[in-house]
Structures are given as structure tokens and as C-alpha cells.
Design a protein around this motif. Structure first.
Motif, PDB file in Angstrom:
ATOM      1  N   MET A  66       0.828  -1.210   0.000  1.00  0.00           N
ATOM      2  CA  MET A  66       0.000   0.000   0.000  1.00  0.00           C
ATOM      3  C   MET A  66       0.861   1.259   0.000  1.00  0.00           C
ATOM      4  O   MET A  66       1.767   1.397   0.822  1.00  0.00           O
ATOM      5  CB  MET A  66      -0.877   0.028   1.248  1.00  0.00           C
ATOM      6  N   ASP A  67       0.577   2.169  -0.903  1.00  0.00           N
ATOM      7  CA  ASP A  67       1.278   3.449  -0.869  1.00  0.00           C
ATOM      8  C   ASP A  67       0.495   4.585  -1.522  1.00  0.00           C
ATOM      9  O   ASP A  67       1.044   5.669  -1.727  1.00  0.00           O
ATOM     10  CB  ASP A  67       2.679   3.332  -1.497  1.00  0.00           C
ATOM     11  N   ARG A 171       2.927   7.612  14.176  1.00  0.00           N
ATOM     12  CA  ARG A 171       2.677   6.676  13.075  1.00  0.00           C
ATOM     13  C   ARG A 171       1.666   7.268  12.097  1.00  0.00           C
ATOM     14  O   ARG A 171       1.804   7.107  10.875  1.00  0.00           O
ATOM     15  CB  ARG A 171       2.175   5.339  13.631  1.00  0.00           C
ATOM     16  N   ARG A 173       1.311  10.336  11.321  1.00  0.00           N
ATOM     17  CA  ARG A 173       2.023  11.331  10.512  1.00  0.00           C
ATOM     18  C   ARG A 173       2.910  10.649   9.468  1.00  0.00           C
ATOM     19  O   ARG A 173       3.002  11.082   8.319  1.00  0.00           O
ATOM     20  CB  ARG A 173       2.856  12.221  11.439  1.00  0.00           C
ATOM     21  N   GLU A 174       3.544   9.557   9.893  1.00  0.00           N
ATOM     22  CA  GLU A 174       4.384   8.791   8.970  1.00  0.00           C
ATOM     23  C   GLU A 174       3.537   8.237   7.817  1.00  0.00           C
ATOM     24  O   GLU A 174       3.913   8.316   6.647  1.00  0.00           O
ATOM     25  CB  GLU A 174       5.062   7.666   9.759  1.00  0.00           C
ATOM     26  N   ALA A 177       2.499  10.890   5.401  1.00  0.00           N
ATOM     27  CA  ALA A 177       3.594  11.195   4.477  1.00  0.00           C
ATOM     28  C   ALA A 177       3.670  10.143   3.371  1.00  0.00           C
ATOM     29  O   ALA A 177       3.810  10.471   2.191  1.00  0.00           O
ATOM     30  CB  ALA A 177       4.922  11.263   5.237  1.00  0.00           C
ATOM     31  N   LEU A 178       3.572   8.876   3.766  1.00  0.00           N
ATOM     32  CA  LEU A 178       3.643   7.803   2.767  1.00  0.00           C
ATOM     33  C   LEU A 178       2.610   8.019   1.663  1.00  0.00           C
ATOM     34  O   LEU A 178       2.924   7.896   0.480  1.00  0.00           O
ATOM     35  CB  LEU A 178       3.399   6.454   3.455  1.00  0.00           C
ATOM     36  N   TRP A 181       2.940  12.079  -0.232  1.00  0.00           N
ATOM     37  CA  TRP A 181       4.239  12.738  -0.482  1.00  0.00           C
ATOM     38  C   TRP A 181       4.410  13.188  -1.928  1.00  0.00           C
ATOM     39  O   TRP A 181       4.819  14.302  -2.216  1.00  0.00           O
ATOM     40  CB  TRP A 181       5.372  11.788  -0.091  1.00  0.00           C
ATOM     41  N   GLU A 182       4.113  12.276  -2.852  1.00  0.00           N
ATOM     42  CA  GLU A 182       4.363  12.613  -4.258  1.00  0.00           C
ATOM     43  C   GLU A 182       3.428  11.841  -5.173  1.00  0.00           C
ATOM     44  O   GLU A 182       3.383  10.619  -5.065  1.00  0.00           O
ATOM     45  CB  GLU A 182       5.823  12.275  -4.624  1.00  0.00           C
TER      46      GLU A 182
ATOM     47  N   ASN B 137      13.013  15.219  -3.238  1.00  0.00           N
ATOM     48  CA  ASN B 137      11.557  15.029  -3.206  1.00  0.00           C
ATOM     49  C   ASN B 137      11.200  13.559  -2.989  1.00  0.00           C
ATOM     50  O   ASN B 137      10.222  13.038  -3.493  1.00  0.00           O
ATOM     51  CB  ASN B 137      10.886  15.526  -4.493  1.00  0.00           C
ATOM     52  N   ASN B 139      10.330  10.084  -0.912  1.00  0.00           N
ATOM     53  CA  ASN B 139       9.455   9.717   0.207  1.00  0.00           C
ATOM     54  C   ASN B 139      10.307   9.216   1.368  1.00  0.00           C
ATOM     55  O   ASN B 139      11.098   8.297   1.200  1.00  0.00           O
ATOM     56  CB  ASN B 139       8.456   8.640  -0.230  1.00  0.00           C
ATOM     57  N   PRO B 140      10.164   9.831   2.551  1.00  0.00           N
ATOM     58  CA  PRO B 140      10.996   9.407   3.681  1.00  0.00           C
ATOM     59  C   PRO B 140      10.586   8.063   4.264  1.00  0.00           C
ATOM     60  O   PRO B 140      11.314   7.486   5.066  1.00  0.00           O
ATOM     61  CB  PRO B 140      10.793  10.523   4.713  1.00  0.00           C
ATOM     62  N   VAL B 141       9.420   7.568   3.871  1.00  0.00           N
ATOM     63  CA  VAL B 141       8.935   6.295   4.395  1.00  0.00           C
ATOM     64  C   VAL B 141       9.421   5.167   3.472  1.00  0.00           C
ATOM     65  O   VAL B 141       9.392   5.302   2.259  1.00  0.00           O
ATOM     66  CB  VAL B 141       7.394   6.300   4.481  1.00  0.00           C
ATOM     67  N   ARG B 142       9.876   4.081   4.087  1.00  0.00           N
ATOM     68  CA  ARG B 142      10.367   2.894   3.370  1.00  0.00           C
ATOM     69  C   ARG B 142      11.677   3.135   2.609  1.00  0.00           C
ATOM     70  O   ARG B 142      11.936   2.509   1.576  1.00  0.00           O
ATOM     71  CB  ARG B 142       9.302   2.366   2.399  1.00  0.00           C
ATOM     72  N   ARG B 170       9.627  -4.182  -6.138  1.00  0.00           N
ATOM     73  CA  ARG B 170       8.640  -3.401  -5.400  1.00  0.00           C
ATOM     74  C   ARG B 170       8.736  -1.926  -5.779  1.00  0.00           C
ATOM     75  O   ARG B 170       7.745  -1.237  -5.872  1.00  0.00           O
ATOM     76  CB  ARG B 170       8.881  -3.601  -3.890  1.00  0.00           C
ATOM     77  N   PRO B 285       8.945  12.740   8.568  1.00  0.00           N
ATOM     78  CA  PRO B 285       8.181  11.602   9.090  1.00  0.00           C
ATOM     79  C   PRO B 285       8.621  10.305   8.432  1.00  0.00           C
ATOM     80  O   PRO B 285       8.775  10.242   7.213  1.00  0.00           O
ATOM     81  CB  PRO B 285       6.733  11.934   8.720  1.00  0.00           C
ATOM     82  N   GLY B 286       8.838   9.288   9.254  1.00  0.00           N
ATOM     83  CA  GLY B 286       9.196   7.989   8.702  1.00  0.00           C
ATOM     84  C   GLY B 286      10.682   7.759   8.576  1.00  0.00           C
ATOM     85  O   GLY B 286      11.113   6.638   8.314  1.00  0.00           O
ATOM     86  N   VAL B 290       9.133   4.767  14.680  1.00  0.00           N
ATOM     87  CA  VAL B 290       8.147   5.398  15.563  1.00  0.00           C
ATOM     88  C   VAL B 290       8.677   5.526  16.989  1.00  0.00           C
ATOM     89  O   VAL B 290       8.588   6.589  17.615  1.00  0.00           O
ATOM     90  CB  VAL B 290       6.827   4.591  15.536  1.00  0.00           C
TER      91      VAL B 290
END
Lengths: 257, 425
Positions: A66-67, A171, A173-174, A177-178, A181-182, B137, B139-142, B170, B285-286, B290
Motif C-alpha cells: 500500500m502506498d 505513526r 504522521r508517517e 507522508a507515505l 508525499w508525491e 523530493n 518519500n521518507p517512508v520505506r 517493489r 516523518p518515517g 516510531v
């Protein structure tokens, strides 16, 4: 509210429910869902209120695949099937409004009246100007100023919050962002699909919302035929929190009409 | 022990620090004069050439939208060094592949420079510091997941020699991967990864790549290296881990006298003190788990941030962030650190920073290379086994600490460093 958990595509989704009657699906904003918020008691009367937590938010899981907000929309269409809801009214706040718009463009016939509260999700302005201010590169102290009409009423004392609540906040907020973000806070395809929504639609916005501007909401509304806009005074991006009664009055009047 | 001269190639001629909120991401480039910048590049390249003459190897890195490291395209500088040098190993540490849209392009760049340098590339990969998120730009997550997929794909692109293969992963998609040129080294350049976390180090150990850690001092370095060795063993790579799998980066300055060493060392602190970063860029964030963010909301502070508030040479040496002093002092500081953390085969010398001028930088390089390096090579051969702790305290021997009283010039009051930091205003 009654809490339950339903696993969809391998992802546990937390659902809060209250009341009985015609279903009303409520999709929370980026800050997450809080079952004790005052506005919920004001809109629940005579309705079955269904409030899922988005994947990655609250007590819901988050699967690796999921994103995108589109992913959440698909999860929630299946959630409706699993809950046996053929058709429902729909309310979505901020990112919840974006999810609601994605869902309604896919299966407009499954929805009755739709209320978008300060929704994000489209891009209508010029390329060199953000439609939605970048909350992720703003000095942290500036964010409440654009979020609230009166930020002094929404100051969090982290030292008084339990670890679990802090972890959920971080979490949420994280995950926000996921998903946003873009492209930032929008799906470039969505505005070309909004024409599918011919349902009765109300757009709500707090007069002091520094995130979703009046122009942005007007452009959004113009893409949804027959929709109208109401503005709630002395409220920012979350009128449901800042003016719960005025918010509930607007929603209830729209649903009753 | 193998030593690498490293400069972050900063542009230090900035307005007072209190006049801008962040040296990273948002500092307008009107403050960069390309003429002064070109002169700086002349001398930074020259210093690397001198390091090579002195028998050291070369390390460079990459950052974006910052005056602290004006090298947003490190493979370009690596290519220049490939032709300006003839024998030094060329370590790029590294390619920020969690922020790169196309890992295959990175594989091509490294292969290209490996050919240009006739096999002298050491290819490093980094997840990237948090302030790289905005410029990319990204994504800071993953990020970790993207990083590992990209790294595995790059190694596969290097080692495939039989025509196109496809990758539908992925995060990355390619249908015809078949890079030209293929790299000089066989099977591929040594791979380095930098991480300052135990979880990251364990994953690097599992893959057997070279692990570098930056400014992590005594305890944290030992934790990182332990995690690497655990990962190495868990992946069945054998009981013993050779020293040459591990690298430590510290600020290094060697002088003929304590006063000279102190003057140079104090200028090196620019690395730490100039790094003024607005909070929104420092922790997107991320980027951290956490639980780590919960600790920060409860007031926990990163050790380096805490140190930066009262940075001084003596404290930096005691903490193991810096090795500075006379040759004997520096040797003993490194020896103690090495013994405490369990040994490492590479020392990444951050030997130039900020206002450390050309002559001073060269003096520091030569003093290290001539007076300290031979002893390190002799005492800590690269074939030594890592993970054998000395029964030593986590601090340098007292007589080897460069004291504040040995300060040569008081730069905190009216020197160019103080001016740049706005301390005089």
C-alpha cells in the motif's frame, strides 16, 4: 463506540461504529480518528455511523504493497461489501475527503449524499505554486497556525500523553507522508474523474483554513456538478473539531434535506 | 589499517549563522560565488592528490542543497579524480540510492569510473541523511526497503554479462538491463555501506559488504560493529570477520606540537558546529522508527546534536569523534578506540573542514601519513580479526588527550570561524 477489526487483503482494518439506522461512512483526516470527539455524538442521531481507521492510522495495519490513496479507496469499497452496506452516505475530512472522492468516482451508485470537508486530492493551480502548503517543510510551530482558527486551543502536552498515544500520533504522521508525499496531496487523474460524481454533494470549509483555500475548494466544487459550498466561521482546517455544533448542523441539514 | 583522506568540500564563506534558519536545503545559492567555489575545488582536488602522494587513499561524498558539501554529483568528481590520480583507491561514500529514481544509472556511473581509473573504484552506498529527502523530493517512508532493492539490483547489473535481464521489483522496474561498459574489477568494485544504526549494520553484515560508521564514538561504534558481525555470522559467512570489512570515520588532525594540532583540530569542528539544520529538515516523518520519535518527543537528543551545542576539541577527543594531537597522542587515541570497539581495517580521515586552509590541511595530511599511518599499518594489519575487545575504558588514555590549555589561537573569540558562526555579533 463499538470497535471491531476486519482483515481486508491481508490488512487488519479497525472500525468504530455507533448508532442504528441508515449507514453513514465517515473517513477521518490525517490526524487520525478519535472516538471521543464531540462532533461524532452530534451527527450520529438516527444513523449507523461507521468510522474506519485508514491503513497505517490508529489501530489499522499497513501492508507493504500500500502506498496510495487509491489503495485505501479500494480497501474501503471492499469494507462496505464486508459490512453488507450496499449504499451509504459519505463524509470525508481532508485526506478522508480525498479517499471519499476516489471511492465515489469508482462506484458513484453506491453512495447517497457526500460531504467533503476541506478535501485535498486534486491539483488545479499553476505548476510553480503548491495548491496545498507543504506542511512537511514548514517550521513545526507554523503548522498549527494554518490548521486552526485558534491554535491556542489545540496545544498538545506530549509529557502528559501516554507512550501509546504518542506512538499513534507519530505513526499517523508517517503514514500520511507515505500516502501524500508525491505527487503532493493529489492524484493527477482524480480531477478528470470527478465528473462521474452526480450525487448530491456538499463542500464544507472552515473560514480560517490555511491549508485548503477558498479558491481551491471553489475549483474542486466546479468539477463536481451540482455541488455547493458552505463555510463555517471561526474554524480552520478541522471545522469538526473547532466548531462541532456548527459542523454537525451543516451536515445534519444537508442529510435531512 | 588503511587510511582515506576525506573532505566534505564545503563552501564556508557564509553570512552569520543567525541570519539563516538552515545551512541545508533552504540556504539561497546567492551566497555561493562560483569563482570562489572554483578556487576551492582546485585546492580540494589538489589535497586529494597530495594525500595520494603520501600513500593515502581517497574518499569523497555527496550532498544536495547545502554549503557543507558542495558536491551534488559525486560520480563526476570521482571521474575527475580517476584521471588526476594513478594509484590511490577512490572511495565514493556514497551514492544516495534510496533517493535515486534509477539504480541502473548508478551502476553505469560506477562501472564507467572503474574503467577510467583502471579498477580503483570503491563503490559506497548510503541511505542518505534526512536533509537529503527534500532536495530529492523523495518519500521518507520505506527508504531502507528502497535502498536494499536498489543495492541488490546494482550488484546484479554489474555481475550480469550475458545480455539483458529484467527486474520487476517493489520499487524499481527495468525490462532490459545490460550495462556498458562493464566494470574493470571482477566480480565488481568493493561495496561499502554506511550506517550508524545496529539494524542497518546487521543487514550489511549479512551481505558481507564493507560497513562504515561516522562519528559514533566509543559505545555506539562497538554496537554497530557488533551488529555487523552478528549479521555476518547469521548469514553463514564464517566465524571470523576480517578487519577490512569495517571502517570508522573521525575528524583527524595531526600537528608537530600540541598548539599546532589544537589550532587545526578546532577548525575541523566546523563540520559539527556549522551544521545548523531546521527541525523540519532534520527529521522528516518515517525517517526514524516510531519508537525513536516517541523518545524525541519525550526530550531525548541525538548525541551529536547535544555535542554540537558545546563543541570543543577536548570533548570531541574524549568522545572518540576526533583524533587530534601530536603523532604519539593521535596514535594512542586511535589505538584505544580500535581496541575498545573491537577493531577496524579502515580509518576515514575527515582531515579538512570549513576554514582549515590549504597549507594547514596539507600539513595535517602529511603529519598523519608520515608520523602516524606507518605505525597503524604495522600494529593493525588488515588481516587481523575484528571483534576482539581490549579490556580498556571507552575513552583515550589521559596523557593522550589534547587539553584546552594547549590551545594555540583562540578561534572562538575573533577568528574567521567565530565570524562565520556569528559568534562575534
Amino acid at each position: 463506540m463499538k470497535r471491531s477489526e476486519i482483515t481486508i487483503a491481508g490488512c487488519p482494518i479497525e472500525v468504530h461504529e455507533a448508532g442504528e439506522g441508515a449507514p453513514l461512512l465517515f473517513l477521518h483526516p490525517g490526524g487520525g480518528f478519535k472516538a471521543d470527539d464531540a462532533y461524532l455524538g452530534l451527527i450520529v442521531k438516527g444513523r449507523r455511523l461507521i468510522c474506519p481507521s485508514h491503513p497505517g492510522f490508529g489501530g489499522s495495519g499497513l501492508s507493504d504493497w500500500m502506498d496510495s490513496v487509491d489503495d485505501i479507496a479500494h480497501i474501503y469499497l471492499e469494507l462496505m461489501d464486508r459490512l453488507g452496506i450496499a449504499k451509504t452516505d459519505l463524509i470525508g475530512c481532508s485526506i478522508g475527503g480525498w479517499i471519499a472522492a476516489e471511492m465515489a468516482t469508482k462506484t458513484p451508485e453506491r453512495f447517497g449524499k457526500i460531504t467533503f470537508v476541506a478535501p485535498v486530492g486534486i491539483k488545479t493551480g499553476p505548476a510553480d505554486q503548491l495548491d496545498i502548503p507543504d506542511i512537511f517543510v514548514m517550521p513545526p510551530a507554523e503548522v498549527p497556525k494554518i490548521m486552526f482558527h485558534d491554535p491556542s486551543k489545540f496545544v498538545s502536552d506530549f509529557s502528559k500523553m501516554p507512550d501509546e498515544a504518542l506512538a499513534t500520533m507519530v505513526r499517523n504522521r508517517e503514514s500520511l507522508a507515505l500516502f501524500v508525499w508525491e505527487p503532493y496531496m493529489h492524484n493527477p487523474k482524480l480531477k478528470h474523474r470527478l465528473q462521474r460524481i452526480t450525487n448530491p454533494v456538499l463542500f464544507l470549509r472552515g473560514a480560517s483554513d490555511g491549508l485548503v483555500s477558498a479558491n481551491y475548494l471553489a475549483a474542486y466544487s466546479a468539477l463536481v456538478g451540482g455541488s455547493r459550498i458552505e463555510t463555517i466561521p471561526e474554524a480552520g482546517h478541522a471545522p469538526q473539531l473547532e466548531q462541532p455544533q456548527a459542523f454537525a448542523d451543516a451536515v445534519n441539514a444537508f442529510l435531512a434535506a | 589499517m588503511q587510511a582515506w583522506h576525506f573532505s566534505e568540500t564545503a563552501y564556508p564563506y557564509l553570512p552569520p549563522q543567525d541570519s539563516y534558519p538552515s545551512i541545508r536545503v533552504s540556504l539561497p545559492n546567492k551566497h555561493y560565488d562560483p569563482r570562489k567555489g572554483a578556487e576551492l575545488w582546485d585546492r580540494y582536488l589538489k589535497e586529494w592528490q597530495i594525500a595520494e602522494e603520501e600513500g593515502m587513499d581517497i574518499m569523497l561524498n555527496e550532498h544536495h542543497q547545502t554549503a557543507t558539501c558542495v558536491d551534488p554529483a559525486a560520480p563526476l568528481v570521482l571521474a575527475a579524480l580517476a584521471r588526476l590520480t594513478t594509484k590511490a583507491r577512490l572511495l565514493i561514500l556514497g551514492n544516495p540510492i534510496a533517493n535515486r529514481r534509477q539504480p541502473i544509472r548508478v551502476a553505469e556511473e560506477m562501472a564507467m569510473v572503474d574503467v577510467l581509473s583502471r579498477g580503483r573504484v570503491e563503490a559506497g552506498f548510503v541511505r542518505g541523511v534526512p536533509y537529503e529527502i527534500s532536495p530529492a523530493n523523495s518519500n521518507p517512508v520505506r527508504m531502507n526497503e528502497r535502498f536494499l532493492e536498489a543495492l541488490d539490483l546494482i550488484v546484479k547489473a554489474w555481475t550480469n554479462h550475458d545480455g539483458p535481464f529484467s527486474h520487476e521489483g517493489r520499487f524499481f522496474h527495468h525490462r532490459n538491463i545490460n550495462i556498458w561498459p562493464r566494470q574493470w574489477q571482477d566480480p565488481h568494485p568493493p561495496v561499502w555501506v554506511s550506517t550508524t544504526s545496529s539494524g542497518g549494520a546487521r543487514q550489511v553484515g549479512e551481505r558481507g559488504f564493507i560497513q562504515a560508521t561516522f562519528l559514533t564514538g566509543y559505545q555506539a561504534t562497538r554496537r554497530v560493529f557488533d551488529a555487523y558481525r552478528e549479521g555476518w555470522r547469521a548469514a553463514g559467512r564464517g566465524k571470523y570477520v576480517a578487519n577490512d570489512r569495517l571502517a570508522y570515520a573521525a575528524l583527524v588532525y595531526v600537528g608537530e606540537t600540541e598548539a599546532e594540532a589544537h589550532a587545526g583540530a578546532e577548525k575541523l569542528l566546523w563540520y559539527v558546529t556549522a551544521n545548523k539544520v531546521a527541525p523540519q529538515y532534520a527529521n522528516p516523518p518515517g525517517y526514524v522508527p516510531v519508537e525513536a520519535n516517541v523518545h524525541m518527543l519525550r526530550g531525548a537528543e541525538h548525541p551529536l546534536s547535544a555535542f554540537a551545542k558545546a563543541a570543543n576539541v577536548e570533548a570531541a577527543i574524549r568522545a572518540g569523534l576526533m583524533f587530534a594531537g601530536t603523532p604519539d597522542q593521535v596514535f594512542n587515541q586511535i589505538k584505544r578506540h580500535y581496541e575498545y570497539v573491537g577493531g577496524y581495517g579502515h580509518l576515514l580521515n575527515m582531515g579538512q573542514a570549513g576554514f582549515l586552509e590549504h597549507e594547514e590541511s596539507v600539513k595535517g595530511i602529511r603529519m598523519f601519513a608520515r608520523e602516524v599511518y606507518p605505525r597503524l599499518k604495522e600494529m593493525f594489519p588488515k588481516t587481523a580479526i575484528s571483534g576482539q575487545y581490549g579490556d580498556v575504558p571507552p575513552e583515550p588514555p589521559e596523557e593522550s588527550v589534547l587539553k584546552s590549555s594547549s590551545r594555540g589561537i583562540d578561534l572562538t573569540r575573533d577568528g574567521p570561524l567565530a565570524t562565520a558562526l556569528g559568534a562575534g555579533s
